[in-house]
Design an enzyme around this catalytic site. Structure first.
Site, PDB file in Angstrom:
ATOM      1  N   LYS A   1      71.066  41.776 123.523  1.00  0.00           N
ATOM      2  CA  LYS A   1      69.748  42.404 123.712  1.00  0.00           C
ATOM      3  C   LYS A   1      69.848  42.527 125.501  1.00  0.00           C
ATOM      4  O   LYS A   1      70.952  41.003 125.829  1.00  0.00           O
ATOM      5  CB  LYS A   1      69.299  40.769 123.521  1.00  0.00           C
TER       6      LYS A   1
ATOM      7  N   TYR B   1      59.601  47.396 120.436  1.00  0.00           N
ATOM      8  CA  TYR B   1      58.547  47.606 120.061  1.00  0.00           C
ATOM      9  C   TYR B   1      57.464  48.861 119.053  1.00  0.00           C
ATOM     10  O   TYR B   1      56.374  49.300 119.235  1.00  0.00           O
ATOM     11  CB  TYR B   1      57.920  46.986 121.603  1.00  0.00           C
TER      12      TYR B   1
ATOM     13  N   LYS C   1      72.954  37.624 124.565  1.00  0.00           N
ATOM     14  CA  LYS C   1      71.738  38.416 125.733  1.00  0.00           C
ATOM     15  C   LYS C   1      71.660  38.023 126.863  1.00  0.00           C
ATOM     16  O   LYS C   1      72.099  36.756 128.018  1.00  0.00           O
ATOM     17  CB  LYS C   1      70.786  37.035 125.441  1.00  0.00           C
TER      18      LYS C   1
END
Ligand code: PBG
Length: 324
Positions: A247, A312, A194
């Site tokens: 990510k 999303y 991340k």
């Protein structure tokens, strides 16, 4: 010319036969935001089409998504400022918004698989993922707080926990804490690589969770580094992670590929808020075709080696599949 690559592109049917990568709604995890109250559905300004739902409307949304073939949801809470403190105590309050919501979802829609978020930032008065003392984010002192949070989520019914905090040693620490309480079946999707990224901006708007001072560079990875992701991958793998995540996704396709070539467990990629916002903004301006850009982007993430995508766009993609 014996070798004419265009022969394999001559019709839709032949193109589909030659297609190397496919994308199914079963590969997708839909991140959702929950807020206090009832009958609330508030759009996130920087994420058109994405809402913060009160739990009653969240349940309806999940039900709709299940019917579209989306089965896994990554849930994030928007916590009232007055409930935040330096130790994120609200994160393991069984009557708090997040745990109440997980219980309700698992009770009413048991077929929904819930991935919970383990990190202090939504509940922390400092807005950091770990415990802050004299301006520093502490590692080892954070781990017991994360364990309390993870256990509370497992008790509430979470199927999979997602440590997103980037503290060292937390996957092993959480695995042991879960196993000790009999939660050997609860999976861990580790946020392995991340990065300290500008692409999280809209998410922090959605949850009011931006750091109150400084940035997250002492725990999230430097965007310039790829080989370091192998260290994180090895640690999380050896500490018992079931999935390794990269990510953000789009600016880190090479990292996705590296992890998928080096670790024999499924790789996930988080197609983050800023990546969503970029496409939506350009589409709204008429600068590109958002739907086509969405499909191309999601395919590229799979092509790089991700088996799973948190995005999303999950519902929009599922609706597109249904129309076809
Ligand atoms: C924090 C967390 C972040 C996201 C998920 N969990 C933001 C951050 O690290 O500041 C970002 C997700 C997104 O941008 O869509 N634990």
């Amino acid at each position: 010319m014996f070798r004419r690559p265009r022969r394999n592109r001559q019709s839709e049917t032949i193109r589909l036969l030659a297609q190397e990568t496919t994308l199914s709604t079963h590969d997708l995890i839909f991140p959702l935001f929950v807020t206090e109250g009832t009958n609330k559905k508030i759009e996130v300004a920087s994420m058109p089409g994405i809402y913060r739902y009160s739990s009653d409307l969240l349940l309806k949304e999940i039900e709709e998504c299940l019917q579209l073939g989306i089965r896994t949801f990554a849930l994030f809470p928007q916590i009232e400022e007055s409930k935040k403190d330096s130790h994120a105590t609200e994160s393991y309050n069984p009557e708090g918004l997040y745990l109440r919501t997980i219980r309700e979802i698992k009770q009413k829609l048991p077929e929904a698989t819930i991935m919970s978020d383990v990190a202090m930032d939504p509940y922390s008065s400092d807005g950091h993922d770990g415990l802050v003392q004299t301006g520093k984010v502490l590692n080892d002192e954070t781990l017991p707080i994360l364990a309390k949070m993870a256990l509370a989520q497992a008790r509430a019914g979470a199927d999979m926990i997602g440590p997103s905090d980037m503290m060292d040693g937390r996957v092993g620490y959480l695995r042991e804490a879960l196993d000790d309480e009999g939660f050997t079946h609860v999976s861990i999707m580790a946020y392995t690589a991340k990065y300290a990224s500008a692409f999280y901006g809209p998410f922090r708007d959605a949850l009011d969770s931006a750091p109150k001072f400084g940035d997250k560079k002492t725990y999230q990875m430097n965007p310039a580094n790829k080989r370091e992701a192998l260290i994180e991958g090895e640690l999380d793998y050896n500490e018992g992670a079931d999935f390794l995540m990269v990510k953000p996704a789009l600016a880190y396709l090479d990292v996705i590929q590296t992890l998928s070539e080096n670790f024999p467990i499924p790789i996930a990629a988080y197609n983050v808020s800023g990546e969503y916002a970029m496409i939506k903004a350009a589409d709204r301006n008429g600068w590109l075709n958002g739907e086509k850009a969405m499909v191309e982007m999601l395919l590229s993430i799979k092509r790089a080696g991700a088996k799973i995508i948190l995005t999303y766009f999950a519902k929009e993609y599922a609706l597109l599949c249904q129309r076809k």
